[in-house]
Design an enzyme around this catalytic site. Structure first.
Site, mmCIF file in Angstrom:
data_model
loop_
_atom_site.group_PDB
_atom_site.id
_atom_site.type_symbol
_atom_site.label_atom_id
_atom_site.label_comp_id
_atom_site.label_asym_id
_atom_site.label_seq_id
_atom_site.Cartn_x
_atom_site.Cartn_y
_atom_site.Cartn_z
ATOM 1 N N LYS A 154 18.294 2.690 -30.495
ATOM 2 C CA LYS A 154 19.384 3.268 -30.714
ATOM 3 C C LYS A 154 19.253 3.780 -32.121
ATOM 4 O O LYS A 154 20.301 3.881 -32.954
ATOM 5 C CB LYS A 154 20.430 2.660 -30.551
ATOM 6 C CG LYS A 154 20.570 1.969 -29.217
ATOM 7 C CD LYS A 154 21.927 2.085 -28.465
ATOM 8 C CE LYS A 154 21.754 1.479 -26.961
ATOM 9 N NZ LYS A 154 21.226 2.389 -26.167
ATOM 10 N N CYS A 155 18.120 4.257 -32.667
ATOM 11 C CA CYS A 155 17.974 4.629 -34.294
ATOM 12 C C CYS A 155 17.726 5.900 -34.092
ATOM 13 O O CYS A 155 17.340 6.446 -33.141
ATOM 14 C CB CYS A 155 16.881 3.678 -34.587
ATOM 15 S SG CYS A 155 16.162 4.459 -36.199
ATOM 16 N N GLY A 156 17.980 6.639 -35.086
ATOM 17 C CA GLY A 156 17.663 8.341 -35.213
ATOM 18 C C GLY A 156 16.314 8.351 -35.223
ATOM 19 O O GLY A 156 15.716 9.446 -35.252
ATOM 20 N N PHE A 157 15.409 7.337 -35.523
ATOM 21 C CA PHE A 157 13.966 7.411 -35.558
ATOM 22 C C PHE A 157 13.374 7.099 -34.087
ATOM 23 O O PHE A 157 12.032 7.109 -33.868
ATOM 24 C CB PHE A 157 13.406 6.540 -36.629
ATOM 25 C CG PHE A 157 13.652 7.080 -38.000
ATOM 26 C CD1 PHE A 157 13.126 7.955 -38.343
ATOM 27 C CD2 PHE A 157 14.395 6.427 -39.024
ATOM 28 C CE1 PHE A 157 13.472 8.809 -39.896
ATOM 29 C CE2 PHE A 157 14.734 6.682 -40.126
ATOM 30 C CZ PHE A 157 14.204 7.912 -40.602
ATOM 31 N N THR A 158 14.106 6.698 -33.143
ATOM 32 C CA THR A 158 13.698 6.260 -31.867
ATOM 33 C C THR A 158 12.711 7.456 -31.250
ATOM 34 O O THR A 158 11.830 7.182 -30.495
ATOM 35 C CB THR A 158 14.863 6.011 -30.996
ATOM 36 O OG1 THR A 158 15.570 4.941 -31.718
ATOM 37 C CG2 THR A 158 14.469 5.728 -29.554
#
Length: 162
Positions: free
Chosen positions: A36-40
């Site tokens: 659930k990360c912007g980098f996922t």
């Protein structure tokens, strides 16, 4: 522990292990991940790296962690859904683990001694490239995407280094 090949990790499925010793004499890319990360979306780039370079011996191992921003709150089933169904990940994924501080798993303590203070992950999707001798060759922050020239240049370098 003197080389990455000395470590084993519990696999995401909870029934098996990821023995890094099985990759002896091969380069390895280790990444701390989160669903659930912007980098996922970097999972796509990591999968591409593994699909392209895995034939030549490169191993990729993802290690989910909830250490940063509560961005991996789920259980193994939800992590697996993100990895396998949403991003088509085919490389090994370990069980969720701590990657920072005193609670970090031994592999991340070792990586910190190899790379120094600045190499310690400060967010999700830190990338660690291990050479064929089992030592840290380079590390990258999440800001460096797996498809960047700088990153792929280092992958090429460790792939060609015998």
């Amino acid at each position: 522990m003197t080389a990455v090949y000395d470590f084993t990790l519990p696999a995401l499925d909870g029934r098996s292990t990821i023995d890094l010793g099985a990759y002896r004499d091969k380069p390895i890319l280790i990444v701390n991940t989160a669903s659930k990360c912007g980098f996922t979306p970097q999972y796509e780039g990591l999968q591409h790296i593994w699909s392209h370079y895995g034939k030549g011996g490169l191993a990729v191992v993802g290690i989910p962690s909830n250490d940063f921003g509560n961005q991996e709150p789920g259980d193994a089933a939800s992590i697996g859904e993100t990895c396998y169904r949403n991003y088509g990940v085919g490389f090994p994924v370990a069980e969720k683990a701590h990657v920072k501080g005193a609670d970090a798993i031994p592999l991340f303590h070792w990586l910190a001694t190899q790379g120094g203070f600045l190499s310690r992950p400060r967010w999700n999707f830190y990338k660690y490239i291990i050479n064929r001798q089992g030592k840290l060759s380079a590390w990258f922050t999440p800001l460096t995407s797996p498809g960047s020239q700088r990153f792929t240049r280092e992958i090429h370098r460790v792939m060609l280094d015998r």
